[in-house]
Design an enzyme around this catalytic site. Sequence first.
Site, PDB file in Angstrom:
ATOM      1  N   THR A  28      -0.499  -5.005   8.941  1.00 41.06           N
ATOM      2  CA  THR A  28      -0.587  -6.242   9.826  1.00 41.06           C
ATOM      3  C   THR A  28      -1.514  -7.460   8.908  1.00 41.06           C
ATOM      4  O   THR A  28      -0.645  -8.494   8.848  1.00 41.06           O
ATOM      5  CB  THR A  28      -0.670  -5.919  11.222  1.00 41.06           C
ATOM      6  OG1 THR A  28      -2.107  -5.401  11.418  1.00 41.06           O
ATOM      7  CG2 THR A  28      -0.031  -4.945  12.110  1.00 41.06           C
ATOM      8  N   ASP A  29      -1.852  -6.996   7.865  1.00 39.37           N
ATOM      9  CA  ASP A  29      -3.198  -7.736   7.571  1.00 39.37           C
ATOM     10  C   ASP A  29      -2.947  -9.412   6.786  1.00 39.37           C
ATOM     11  O   ASP A  29      -2.712 -10.277   6.784  1.00 39.37           O
ATOM     12  CB  ASP A  29      -4.176  -7.240   7.359  1.00 39.37           C
ATOM     13  CG  ASP A  29      -4.181  -6.225   5.714  1.00 39.37           C
ATOM     14  OD1 ASP A  29      -3.029  -6.267   5.766  1.00 39.37           O
ATOM     15  OD2 ASP A  29      -5.147  -5.812   5.014  1.00 39.37           O
ATOM     16  N   ASP A 161      -9.913  -3.801   4.031  1.00 36.64           N
ATOM     17  CA  ASP A 161     -10.518  -2.954   4.273  1.00 36.64           C
ATOM     18  C   ASP A 161     -11.783  -3.707   3.427  1.00 36.64           C
ATOM     19  O   ASP A 161     -12.771  -3.163   3.893  1.00 36.64           O
ATOM     20  CB  ASP A 161     -10.028  -2.545   2.813  1.00 36.64           C
ATOM     21  CG  ASP A 161      -9.068  -1.886   2.952  1.00 36.64           C
ATOM     22  OD1 ASP A 161      -8.247  -1.865   3.840  1.00 36.64           O
ATOM     23  OD2 ASP A 161      -7.808  -1.618   2.366  1.00 36.64           O
ATOM     24  N   TYR A 210       3.957  -0.042  -1.530  1.00 35.85           N
ATOM     25  CA  TYR A 210       3.267  -1.379  -0.753  1.00 35.85           C
ATOM     26  C   TYR A 210       3.347  -2.423  -0.927  1.00 35.85           C
ATOM     27  O   TYR A 210       3.690  -3.317  -0.389  1.00 35.85           O
ATOM     28  CB  TYR A 210       1.517  -0.773  -0.907  1.00 35.85           C
ATOM     29  CG  TYR A 210       0.981  -2.012  -0.588  1.00 35.85           C
ATOM     30  CD1 TYR A 210       0.425  -1.791   0.487  1.00 35.85           C
ATOM     31  CD2 TYR A 210       0.632  -3.161  -1.133  1.00 35.85           C
ATOM     32  CE1 TYR A 210      -0.727  -2.799   1.633  1.00 35.85           C
ATOM     33  CE2 TYR A 210      -0.482  -4.036  -0.220  1.00 35.85           C
ATOM     34  CZ  TYR A 210      -0.945  -3.218   0.777  1.00 35.85           C
ATOM     35  OH  TYR A 210      -1.763  -4.276   1.495  1.00 35.85           O
TER      36      TYR A 210
HETATM   37  C1  GLA Z   1      -4.269  -0.532   1.662  1.00 38.32           C
HETATM   38  C2  GLA Z   1      -4.470  -2.453   2.077  1.00 38.32           C
HETATM   39  C3  GLA Z   1      -4.420  -3.223   3.177  1.00 38.32           C
HETATM   40  C4  GLA Z   1      -3.232  -2.774   3.996  1.00 38.32           C
HETATM   41  C5  GLA Z   1      -3.237  -1.569   3.964  1.00 38.32           C
HETATM   42  C6  GLA Z   1      -2.589  -1.155   5.126  1.00 38.32           C
HETATM   43  O1  GLA Z   1      -5.182  -0.109   2.354  1.00 38.32           O
HETATM   44  O2  GLA Z   1      -5.824  -2.396   0.853  1.00 38.32           O
HETATM   45  O3  GLA Z   1      -5.211  -4.564   3.307  1.00 38.32           O
HETATM   46  O4  GLA Z   1      -2.404  -4.142   3.844  1.00 38.32           O
HETATM   47  O5  GLA Z   1      -3.426  -1.189   3.549  1.00 38.32           O
HETATM   48  O6  GLA Z   1      -2.137  -1.561   6.597  1.00 38.32           O
END
Ligand code: GLA
Length: 354
Positions: A28-29, A161, A210
């Site tokens: 979601t970020d 993160d 991703y």
């Molecule tokens: C990784 C990315 C985060 C986030 C997560 C999924 O950890 O670094 O920014 O997008 O995946 O929620």
Amino acid sequence: MNSSDFPMHDAEALAEAPGRVNLLGEHTDYNDGFVLPVAIAQRTRVAMRPNGSRHFTLRAQELDASVRFSFDAPPTEHFASYVFGCLALVRAEGADVPGLDITVSSQVPMGVGLSSSAALEVATLRCLRDLLRLDLDDVRVAQLAQRAEIEFAHVRCGIMDQMASSLASTDRALLIDTRSLQRQDVPLAAGSAVLVLDSGVARSLAASGYNQRRGECEEAARSIGKASLRDVQALQELDGLPDVLQRRARHVFTENARVLQAAQTTDPAAFGALMNASHASLRDDYEVSTPELDQLVALLQAQPGVYGARLTGAGFGGACVALCRADAVQQVADEVLRAYGAAGHKGRQLVPSR
Ligand code: GLA
């Protein structure tokens, strides 16, 4: 012993930052949405001392690796690019960065979705802040850390993160609005505790998968005329989208709703049910689970001491998180890892660390 191998107590500056586990709010970020991570006890420590040269020497204790580089000759080793990115960004902000000997030591498990890279970036920036007396608050540290990851390690991550590593604590989750960066503490329900198990499956597709998901979300938002999927108000707005884009966007919409609901509840069973629903959505709509993660999550969810469980982090392998009854955590971990092992897999306990 080479010059970078200095003992940490000889450092002129020393800083630490924790890894994180995300309880709810996955993928979601980068859609400007909501996340609910908590810091973990494992931390990364960075020590620095000026060496009077124009070079940097970086020693990573757990990797048993040493690297030498300068601003004119950046490192080629991936782990060093996180540190180099922080140095380069601080310098771009106008700081005079001298040559340094840098030692890194980390207990944060790598490559399992607990943000070892964010912990390294945030600890590095905190250390530079102390050493060079930089005027950076914790949000700014997180923002620079995220830029280090995107621009120098070439991962198009969101900001969860780095915000978690810079601002979260281990005893309460942190609700973050990744658009405004507003935050709110969310205490864990009384009598509950967080358990994290590694599936033992390396996140091999993580980078490509991703970036692909991120691209799909951007395309979905564009197609329905929104700045980001955060701005979707109702599921019907997704009706005209092609099937795959519709499912990606549905995950983001429902996941944001789950985070906001979880942040309001004090009932661990209700929180756990939202975690279970998150896993189903990540598996079916977002398609970032694996058979092993599904199996580990199912084993966790079947335990009476577990309120809810899901994959955590980007997916494609890595770890699962469960909210457990505090008095049952170790028993749950032992039983689930035994059953997972009997099914031919090799999991391990990451939080609480043993
Ligand atoms: C990784 C990315 C985060 C986030 C997560 C999924 O950890 O670094 O920014 O997008 O995946 O929620």
